[in-house]
Design a protein around this motif. Structure first.
Motif, PDB file in Angstrom:
ATOM      1  N   HIS A  15       0.775  -1.178   0.174  1.00  0.00           N
ATOM      2  CA  HIS A  15       0.164  -0.089   0.020  1.00  0.00           C
ATOM      3  C   HIS A  15       0.911   1.173  -0.104  1.00  0.00           C
ATOM      4  O   HIS A  15       0.594   2.269  -0.749  1.00  0.00           O
ATOM      5  N   LYS A  16       1.756   1.317   0.822  1.00  0.00           N
ATOM      6  CA  LYS A  16       2.823   2.313   0.856  1.00  0.00           C
ATOM      7  C   LYS A  16       3.578   2.367  -0.601  1.00  0.00           C
ATOM      8  O   LYS A  16       3.685   3.949  -0.919  1.00  0.00           O
ATOM      9  N   ARG A  17       3.678   1.502  -1.124  1.00  0.00           N
ATOM     10  CA  ARG A  17       4.512   1.565  -2.544  1.00  0.00           C
ATOM     11  C   ARG A  17       3.558   1.925  -3.782  1.00  0.00           C
ATOM     12  O   ARG A  17       4.073   2.642  -4.700  1.00  0.00           O
ATOM     13  N   CYS A  18       2.326   1.543  -3.567  1.00  0.00           N
ATOM     14  CA  CYS A  18       1.670   1.866  -4.655  1.00  0.00           C
ATOM     15  C   CYS A  18       0.191   2.864  -4.375  1.00  0.00           C
ATOM     16  O   CYS A  18      -0.577   3.054  -5.207  1.00  0.00           O
ATOM     17  N   GLY A  19       0.252   3.519  -2.903  1.00  0.00           N
ATOM     18  CA  GLY A  19      -0.775   4.034  -2.689  1.00  0.00           C
ATOM     19  C   GLY A  19      -0.938   5.622  -3.303  1.00  0.00           C
ATOM     20  O   GLY A  19      -0.026   5.838  -4.014  1.00  0.00           O
ATOM     21  N   PRO A  20      -1.828   6.402  -3.285  1.00  0.00           N
ATOM     22  CA  PRO A  20      -2.175   7.600  -3.631  1.00  0.00           C
ATOM     23  C   PRO A  20      -0.793   8.488  -3.739  1.00  0.00           C
ATOM     24  O   PRO A  20      -0.137   8.730  -2.780  1.00  0.00           O
ATOM     25  N   GLY A  21      -0.638   9.202  -4.639  1.00  0.00           N
ATOM     26  CA  GLY A  21       0.242  10.303  -4.980  1.00  0.00           C
ATOM     27  C   GLY A  21       1.869   9.450  -5.454  1.00  0.00           C
ATOM     28  O   GLY A  21       2.816  10.150  -5.580  1.00  0.00           O
ATOM     29  N   THR A  22       1.987   7.966  -5.004  1.00  0.00           N
ATOM     30  CA  THR A  22       3.029   7.317  -5.727  1.00  0.00           C
ATOM     31  C   THR A  22       3.429   7.573  -7.161  1.00  0.00           C
ATOM     32  O   THR A  22       2.433   7.553  -7.864  1.00  0.00           O
ATOM     33  N   GLU A  23       4.459   7.114  -7.695  1.00  0.00           N
ATOM     34  CA  GLU A  23       4.750   7.154  -9.175  1.00  0.00           C
ATOM     35  C   GLU A  23       3.794   5.836  -9.692  1.00  0.00           C
ATOM     36  O   GLU A  23       3.544   6.018 -10.968  1.00  0.00           O
ATOM     37  N   SER A  24       3.966   4.764  -8.987  1.00  0.00           N
ATOM     38  CA  SER A  24       3.232   3.726  -9.437  1.00  0.00           C
ATOM     39  C   SER A  24       1.497   4.049  -9.504  1.00  0.00           C
ATOM     40  O   SER A  24       1.047   3.460 -10.551  1.00  0.00           O
ATOM     41  N   TYR A  25       1.109   4.741  -8.599  1.00  0.00           N
ATOM     42  CA  TYR A  25      -0.340   5.222  -8.775  1.00  0.00           C
ATOM     43  C   TYR A  25      -0.572   6.104  -9.890  1.00  0.00           C
ATOM     44  O   TYR A  25      -1.355   5.941 -10.829  1.00  0.00           O
ATOM     45  N   LYS A  26       0.338   7.114 -10.147  1.00  0.00           N
ATOM     46  CA  LYS A  26       0.179   7.793 -11.325  1.00  0.00           C
ATOM     47  C   LYS A  26       0.129   7.304 -12.406  1.00  0.00           C
ATOM     48  O   LYS A  26      -0.539   7.645 -13.583  1.00  0.00           O
ATOM     49  N   LYS A  27       1.192   6.446 -12.745  1.00  0.00           N
ATOM     50  CA  LYS A  27       1.072   5.561 -13.917  1.00  0.00           C
ATOM     51  C   LYS A  27       0.085   4.629 -14.221  1.00  0.00           C
ATOM     52  O   LYS A  27      -0.664   4.571 -15.169  1.00  0.00           O
ATOM     53  N   ALA A  28      -0.588   3.989 -13.147  1.00  0.00           N
ATOM     54  CA  ALA A  28      -1.807   3.040 -13.200  1.00  0.00           C
ATOM     55  C   ALA A  28      -3.245   4.260 -13.657  1.00  0.00           C
ATOM     56  O   ALA A  28      -3.836   3.751 -14.102  1.00  0.00           O
ATOM     57  N   LEU A  29      -2.835   5.307 -12.901  1.00  0.00           N
ATOM     58  CA  LEU A  29      -4.224   6.086 -13.158  1.00  0.00           C
ATOM     59  C   LEU A  29      -4.128   6.388 -14.786  1.00  0.00           C
ATOM     60  O   LEU A  29      -5.146   6.635 -15.179  1.00  0.00           O
ATOM     61  N   LYS A  30      -3.043   6.542 -15.660  1.00  0.00           N
ATOM     62  CA  LYS A  30      -3.248   6.976 -16.819  1.00  0.00           C
ATOM     63  C   LYS A  30      -3.946   5.827 -17.651  1.00  0.00           C
ATOM     64  O   LYS A  30      -4.156   5.988 -18.703  1.00  0.00           O
ATOM     65  N   GLN A  31      -3.930   4.517 -16.980  1.00  0.00           N
ATOM     66  CA  GLN A  31      -4.408   3.466 -17.793  1.00  0.00           C
ATOM     67  C   GLN A  31      -5.899   3.510 -17.886  1.00  0.00           C
ATOM     68  O   GLN A  31      -6.598   2.897 -18.805  1.00  0.00           O
ATOM     69  N   LEU A  32      -6.663   4.391 -17.031  1.00  0.00           N
ATOM     70  CA  LEU A  32      -8.170   4.448 -17.005  1.00  0.00           C
ATOM     71  C   LEU A  32      -8.649   4.910 -18.280  1.00  0.00           C
ATOM     72  O   LEU A  32      -9.898   4.665 -18.445  1.00  0.00           O
ATOM     73  N   ASP A  33      -8.053   5.749 -18.807  1.00  0.00           N
ATOM     74  CA  ASP A  33      -8.527   6.391 -20.207  1.00  0.00           C
ATOM     75  C   ASP A  33      -8.376   5.367 -21.345  1.00  0.00           C
ATOM     76  O   ASP A  33      -9.054   5.653 -22.396  1.00  0.00           O
ATOM     77  N   GLN A  34      -7.723   4.384 -21.144  1.00  0.00           N
ATOM     78  CA  GLN A  34      -7.427   3.345 -22.302  1.00  0.00           C
ATOM     79  C   GLN A  34      -8.573   2.172 -22.306  1.00  0.00           C
ATOM     80  O   GLN A  34      -9.216   1.809 -21.307  1.00  0.00           O
ATOM     81  N   GLU A  35      -9.028   1.684 -23.531  1.00  0.00           N
ATOM     82  CA  GLU A  35      -9.859   0.723 -23.545  1.00  0.00           C
ATOM     83  C   GLU A  35      -9.234  -0.485 -22.926  1.00  0.00           C
ATOM     84  O   GLU A  35      -9.739  -1.429 -22.207  1.00  0.00           O
ATOM     85  N   HIS A  36      -8.046  -0.944 -23.588  1.00  0.00           N
ATOM     86  CA  HIS A  36      -7.289  -1.983 -23.246  1.00  0.00           C
ATOM     87  C   HIS A  36      -5.787  -1.610 -22.697  1.00  0.00           C
ATOM     88  O   HIS A  36      -5.489  -0.384 -23.140  1.00  0.00           O
ATOM     89  N   ILE A  37      -4.999  -2.637 -22.103  1.00  0.00           N
ATOM     90  CA  ILE A  37      -3.755  -2.265 -21.660  1.00  0.00           C
ATOM     91  C   ILE A  37      -2.869  -3.125 -22.216  1.00  0.00           C
ATOM     92  O   ILE A  37      -3.383  -4.442 -22.439  1.00  0.00           O
ATOM     93  N   ASP A  38      -1.759  -2.886 -22.370  1.00  0.00           N
ATOM     94  CA  ASP A  38      -0.797  -3.951 -22.723  1.00  0.00           C
ATOM     95  C   ASP A  38       0.168  -4.314 -21.523  1.00  0.00           C
ATOM     96  O   ASP A  38       0.629  -3.615 -20.765  1.00  0.00           O
ATOM     97  N   GLY A  39       0.165  -5.568 -21.243  1.00  0.00           N
ATOM     98  CA  GLY A  39       0.895  -6.056 -20.276  1.00  0.00           C
ATOM     99  C   GLY A  39       0.430  -5.870 -18.734  1.00  0.00           C
ATOM    100  O   GLY A  39      -0.678  -5.396 -18.555  1.00  0.00           O
ATOM    101  N   THR A  42     -11.903 -11.839 -24.691  1.00  0.00           N
ATOM    102  CA  THR A  42     -10.653 -12.292 -23.714  1.00  0.00           C
ATOM    103  C   THR A  42      -9.168 -12.218 -24.240  1.00  0.00           C
ATOM    104  O   THR A  42      -8.500 -12.948 -23.688  1.00  0.00           O
ATOM    105  N   GLU A  43      -9.181 -11.641 -25.581  1.00  0.00           N
ATOM    106  CA  GLU A  43      -7.926 -11.740 -26.023  1.00  0.00           C
ATOM    107  C   GLU A  43      -7.003 -10.349 -25.550  1.00  0.00           C
ATOM    108  O   GLU A  43      -5.767 -10.292 -25.333  1.00  0.00           O
ATOM    109  N   GLY A  44      -7.665  -9.351 -25.020  1.00  0.00           N
ATOM    110  CA  GLY A  44      -7.312  -8.426 -24.471  1.00  0.00           C
ATOM    111  C   GLY A  44      -7.685  -7.986 -22.936  1.00  0.00           C
ATOM    112  O   GLY A  44      -8.541  -8.821 -22.381  1.00  0.00           O
ATOM    113  N   THR A  45      -6.730  -7.277 -22.104  1.00  0.00           N
ATOM    114  CA  THR A  45      -7.001  -6.854 -20.991  1.00  0.00           C
ATOM    115  C   THR A  45      -7.709  -5.508 -20.727  1.00  0.00           C
ATOM    116  O   THR A  45      -7.134  -4.559 -21.202  1.00  0.00           O
ATOM    117  N   LEU A  46      -8.826  -5.563 -20.162  1.00  0.00           N
ATOM    118  CA  LEU A  46      -9.486  -4.247 -19.782  1.00  0.00           C
ATOM    119  C   LEU A  46      -8.940  -3.521 -18.834  1.00  0.00           C
ATOM    120  O   LEU A  46      -8.057  -3.990 -18.062  1.00  0.00           O
TER     121      LEU A  46
END
Length: 558
Positions: A143-167, A258-262
């Motif tokens: 939670h401390k590594r991925c919580g709000p304000g961390t770089e990991s959180y900011k990176k994951a937040l950008k995925q919300l605008d996408q239909e599917h993600i890679d990896g 099932t081919e892509g990841t939402l």
């Protein structure tokens, strides 16, 4: 020469002592020396007697049985503690970390309840497993590594605008939407947190109207609250079974790729959910859901029992909770620490009305009726249950007898209800008539709100305080179907007596029954065999998941 010169008569100096009798000087001198010697001898004898008494006392103390010595030392220690921070608290428990369940290092003044609650209740007989403790410490790091304000959180937040993600991203999340009444919210949030533990996700909590006013932050160094600028917050109220990203809707309409990841999914696990939404509890569906980085969950259910029926989770759950009926007991005490304002309501009431009682009885009354009451059949049910189960004594309504008891037992009865009538009736009964046992009964009710006011902060603050106060009692009576009572019994580690739900405004017979376990009931479980793809009674699949006492179709851990 006269060797007894002190007897030699001298000049006749005379004194009068109450009459004509005269005493010469030598006689006075003789009396003085005799008196002085006697006094010295008396003082010496007294000093020796005192010293001897002290030595005997020490000898008795240091040669008594160890258990007696411990009792003496314990009493002295208890008196010192009584004069400390908690003058009116009778249960002194030093294990403020709850057997390792809680992490150390918090600022104690910022959340007094986190470490003070241990002083207000008896030590729990249910100890968290070492595996659960390790899992919680690892989750806190995640939670401390991925919580709000961390770089990991900011990176994951950008995925919300996408239909599917890679990896796969570094961090995955489950967002709990604040929904329904307070009891439902507490139970559903505990369920979602357990799901986060099982799937290595970070839990983020929608603060709704008052979550940040009710509960302290449970995780050290990082908030569990969803940031106010989360992109989807304004969509939460509108999410339902027909939402395009609702998993049940996608399964029903066969639009899952099932081919892509939402990038994200909405999970509708509310009591009105349909068969396709319930596919969430199938192992194959969990495989697909597990790849999605963002899960948005709306639920008012304690769905923990059905997690035990998912083959991919059962081994992990068995290691986390060897005592299977302790899930909410441990997770509830780990997660839900009342804020200082709410904690003040708890402690002030406890110390004023409950702390000095020999026994504390909690009675939680919830009536599912459109009329406000109070109802006579409910009052009769409460009296029947508490007296039959020897929780409260009967009263003598015929003859006023002399019942002199040297040290009468004092029972404090804590009643929680939206209606004041039930507590008032109990109070009047034990005031107007003597008890058959000579016990002293005090009846107390913190609030009488009249009706449920879910969206009001102070109403919910009082409700949380009353749940907590109920959890501090020695014996508990709860109402069927009530999540309010479920929370209290789970936090307190209590197996309550359940007041069965009346029908046709008639007192049930029997009026109540003892719960199989302290676990809450899952009111709306699925009845589906994922492998056979057919209906099945999920309350008979494993011995530790059974139907509830108060809702025949519900499921609970035992």
């Amino acid at each position: 020469m006269d060797q007894n010169s002190y007897r030699r008569r001298s000049s006749p100096i005379r004194t009068t002592t109450g009459g004509s009798k005269s005493v010469n000087f030598s006689e006075l001198l003789q009396m003085k020396y005799l008196s002085s010697g006697t006094m010295k001898l008396t003082r010496t004898f007294t000093t020796c007697l005192i010293v001897f008494s002290v030595l005997v006392a020490f000898s008795m103390i240091f040669h008594q049985h160890p258990s007696d010595s411990n009792r003496i030392m314990g009493f002295a220690e208890a008196r010192v503690l009584d004069a400390g921070v908690f003058p009116n608290v009778t249960n002194i428990n030093s294990d403020k970390l709850l057997g390792g369940l809680l992490a150390s290092g918090f600022d104690e003044d910022s959340c007094l309840s986190r470490y003070q609650s241990v002083h207000y209740r008896k030590p729990s007989p249910y100890k968290p497993s070492s595996y659960l403790i390790s899992k919680l410490r690892n989750y806190e790091k995640l939670h401390k590594r991925c919580g709000p304000g961390t770089e990991s959180y900011k990176k994951a937040l950008k995925q919300l605008d996408q239909e599917h993600i890679d990896g796969d991203g570094e961090c995955k999340y489950v967002v709990w939407i604040s929904f329904s009444g307070l009891g439902n919210r507490i139970l559903s949030l505990a369920s979602v947190f357990l799901y986060a533990l099982l799937t290595d996700r970070v839990l983020l909590v929608d603060r709704g109207k008052d979550m940040d006013d009710l509960f302290c932050e449970p995780f050290l160094g990082m908030s569990w609250l969803l940031p106010l600028d989360f992109p989807m917050t304004d969509q939460f109220d509108g999410l339902n079974q027909e939402s395009s990203r609702c998993y049940g809707y996608m399964v029903k309409n066969q639009v899952i790729d099932t081919e892509g990841t939402l990038s994200h999914l909405y999970l509708h696990l509310v009591h009105d959910y349909g068969d396709h939404d319930k596919m969430f509890f199938c192992e194959g569906d969990q495989t697909f859901i597990g790849k999605v980085p963002w899960l948005i969950v709306k639920t008012d259910n304690y769905f923990v029992p059905s997690l035990w029926l998912i083959p991919g989770f059962d081994d992990e759950l068995n290691k986390l909770f060897p005592q299977k009926a302790t899930v909410f007991h441990h997770l509830g005490r780990y997660l839900f620490h009342p804020t200082n304002q709410v904690w003040g309501l708890v402690t002030r009431y406890y110390e004023a009305y409950l702390s000095h009682a020999d026994e504390k009885i909690g009675i939680q009354v919830r009536v599912f009726d459109e009329d406000p009451g109070p109802f006579q059949h409910v009052m009769d049910q409460i009296s029947s249950c508490t007296q039959k189960e020897k929780l409260l004594p009967e009263v003598d309504t015929l003859v006023e007898r002399s019942r002199h008891v040297n040290t009468p037992k004092h029972k404090a009865v804590l009643v929680t209800s939206l209606n004041a009538g039930y507590a008032e009736n109990l109070k009047s009964m034990y005031w107007e008539y003597p008890t058959s046992t000579g016990e002293i009964i005090g009846v107390h009710q913190p609030s009488q709100e009249g009706y449920q006011q879910t969206e009001k902060k102070m109403h919910n603050g009082k409700a949380l305080a009353e749940m907590y106060l109920l959890s501090l009692t020695d014996n508990l009576v709860t109402s069927a179907w009530s999540t309010f009572g479920y929370v209290a019994q789970g936090l307190g580690g209590l197996k309550p007596w359940i007041l069965y739900r009346p029908e046709n405004r008639t007192t049930p017979d029997p009026s109540c029954g003892r719960a199989m376990s302290m676990e809450p009931c899952f009111h709306s479980p699925p009845f589906y065999d994922c492998k056979a793809k057919t209906g099945i009674d999920t309350g008979t699949l494993v011995p530790h998941v059974r139907h509830c006492e108060d809702i025949s179709w519900g499921l609970k851990l035992v």
